[in-house]
Write an enzyme that holds these catalytic residues in place. Structure first.
Site, PDB file in Angstrom:
ATOM      1  N   GLY A  81       0.912  -1.163  -0.091  1.00 24.49           N
ATOM      2  CA  GLY A  81       0.039  -0.139  -0.081  1.00 24.49           C
ATOM      3  C   GLY A  81       0.671   1.149  -0.047  1.00 24.49           C
ATOM      4  N   GLY A 117       4.953  -1.218  10.962  1.00 23.45           N
ATOM      5  CA  GLY A 117       6.394  -1.442  11.220  1.00 23.45           C
ATOM      6  C   GLY A 117       7.191  -0.305  10.537  1.00 23.45           C
ATOM      7  CG  ASP A 118      11.602   0.685   9.058  1.00 18.91           C
ATOM      8  OD1 ASP A 118      11.426   1.805   9.569  1.00 18.91           O
ATOM      9  OD2 ASP A 118      12.564   0.322   8.111  1.00 18.91           O
ATOM     10  CB  THR A 141       7.012  -5.890  13.205  1.00 21.43           C
ATOM     11  OG1 THR A 141       8.192  -6.860  12.255  1.00 21.43           O
ATOM     12  CG2 THR A 141       7.801  -4.994  13.977  1.00 21.43           C
ATOM     13  CG  ASP A 143      10.687  -9.435  11.122  1.00 14.31           C
ATOM     14  OD1 ASP A 143      10.329 -10.546  11.292  1.00 14.31           O
ATOM     15  OD2 ASP A 143      10.986  -8.947  10.058  1.00 14.31           O
ATOM     16  NE  ARG A 178      16.124 -38.157  10.632  1.00 15.27           N
ATOM     17  CZ  ARG A 178      14.782 -38.479  10.236  1.00 15.27           C
ATOM     18  NH1 ARG A 178      13.764 -37.933  10.886  1.00 15.27           N
ATOM     19  NH2 ARG A 178      14.801 -39.322   9.506  1.00 15.27           N
ATOM     20  N   GLY A 186      12.498 -12.991   9.936  1.00 17.11           N
ATOM     21  CA  GLY A 186      13.478 -12.078  10.537  1.00 17.11           C
ATOM     22  C   GLY A 186      14.315 -11.585   9.144  1.00 17.11           C
TER      23      GLY A 186
END
Ligand code: F6P
Length: 363
Positions: A81, A117-118, A141, A143, A178, A186
């Site tokens: 946007g 967010g940013d 966010t 992140d 394993r 991130g």
């Protein structure tokens, strides 16, 4: 008695858990405490680009039930946007900022709360500078890379999900002897990988802030075998890490924004070759963004919503609400927009991880 006001709220960028707690708090504070009207703008800035604007009045009764507990966002969101560089269907790009200003005026808003967010904050900064919008921002966010705040809404829920994934991977890793690799979100900052790696008992954490080598990782696996006498290992890697040859793990470019994915697969191939251990990988993806918000995200989301409305009541615009030292406060938008908060290499969580013997692939 405060003058009657009409405020808007929009959620922008990738969704996360806790957005509905923010919206609810804004409505409760604005309607109940101040007697204002709140307009929910649909799908972020897209809702302001049409006439009439795509928006709905948000009323107290809408929040009687489940909403506080729900993931996602009641009013929708978009990460396509950017009105200053808007992609049309034919691939061309146009400036649609005038439509945003017109939509804001058409709704008769006295102020707009942007939960983002940013990327959203950079856009919002331009909208206020060039279009005179009265804005207050709330950070969200998974992140957690918004500067000046310890927590963006959505981060703690995402870390809880990621930690649970490691809990589940540990039992199957141990059963099959394993290496299990978990790829988490991130893009530029490794906060999710770091926190969940510490909480979930990872042996190796890879974050975009620290370059790694496969040799170093192979030595760590060797240590797990010889020094720790263990035959399984857990690795958590942020999607935005760079390989030794400088390769980034992007799978596509959507509207100028890289989409990440692939580091888990890459590490599984390289580590099984380098160590001889059987290796599997899991990409957690958008599971980290969905579901019920954690207690912390609800509390922080509610605190941010109330504080944002209080700022508007004082005519205090161009601010970002933040959480610092167990307090809700606010910072100038110009100080926060366009800056990303990386993992602090000497910060307490990093020091803890190093103290636990967790490898970052850098030694
Ligand atoms: O910015 C938050 C984030 O979750 C990133 O970690 C991730 O790379 C991105 O969003 C994914 O976005 P999309 O929903 O467009 O796939």
């Amino acid at each position: 008695m405060a003058q009657a006001k009409r405020i808007g709220i929009l959620t922008s960028g990738g969704d996360c858990a806790g957005l509905n707690a923010v919206i609810r708090a804004v409505v409760f504070r604005a309607v109940h405490s101040y007697g204002w009207e709140v307009i929910g703008i649909k799908r972020g800035t897209l809702g302001l680009m049409v006439s009439p604007p795509d928006a709905v009045p948000l009323t107290l009764d809408m929040f009687h039930g489940e909403v506080l507990r729900m993931g996602g966002t009641l009013i929708g969101t978009t990460n396509r946007g950017n009105p200053f560089d808007f992609a049309l269907a034919d691939g061309s790009r146009v400036d649609r900022s005038e439509e945003i200003y017109a939509g804001y005026r058409e709704l008769g808003l006295d102020g707009l709360i942007v939960v983002g967010g940013d990327g959203s904050f950079q856009i919002t900064r331009r909208l206020e500078q060039e279009g005179g919008l009265n804005v207050v921002c709330i950070p969200k966010t998974i992140d957690n890379d918004v500067p000046g705040t310890e927590n963006a809404v959505g981060y703690i829920t995402a870390v809880n999900v990621t930690t649970e994934a490691l809990d589940r991977l540990q039992t199957t890793a141990a059963s099959h002897s394993r290496i299990m690799i978990l790829e988490v979100m991130g893009r530029d900052a490794g906060h999710i990988a770091l926190a969940s790696g510490v909480a979930g008992g990872a042996d190796i954490i890879l974050i975009p802030e620290i370059p790694f080598t496969i040799d170093s990782l192979a030595r760590k696996i060797e240590d797990i075998d010889t020094e720790w006498a263990r035959d399984f290992a857990l690795v958590v890697a942020a999607e935005g890490c760079t390989a030794e040859d400088g390769r980034r793990f992007t799978i596509a470019d959507t509207d100028g924004q890289a989409r990440y994915g692939g580091i888990g697969h890459y590490l599984a191939d390289r580590l099984s070759t380098a160590t001889g251990w059987e290796t599997r990988f899991t990409i957690l993806g958008h599971v980290q963004r969905g579901g019920r918000p954690s207690t912390t995200d609800r509390v922080i989301g509610a605190a941010y919503g109330v504080h944002a409305v209080d700022l508007i009541s004082r005519g205090d615009f161009s601010r970002v609400v933040v959480w610092q030292n167990r307090q809700v406060t606010d910072l100038p938008l110009e100080q926060v927009a366009g800056v990303s908060r990386n993992v602090e290499i000497d910060g307490p969580v990093m020091r803890t991880a190093r103290g636990l013997g967790i490898s970052f692939g850098d030694d």
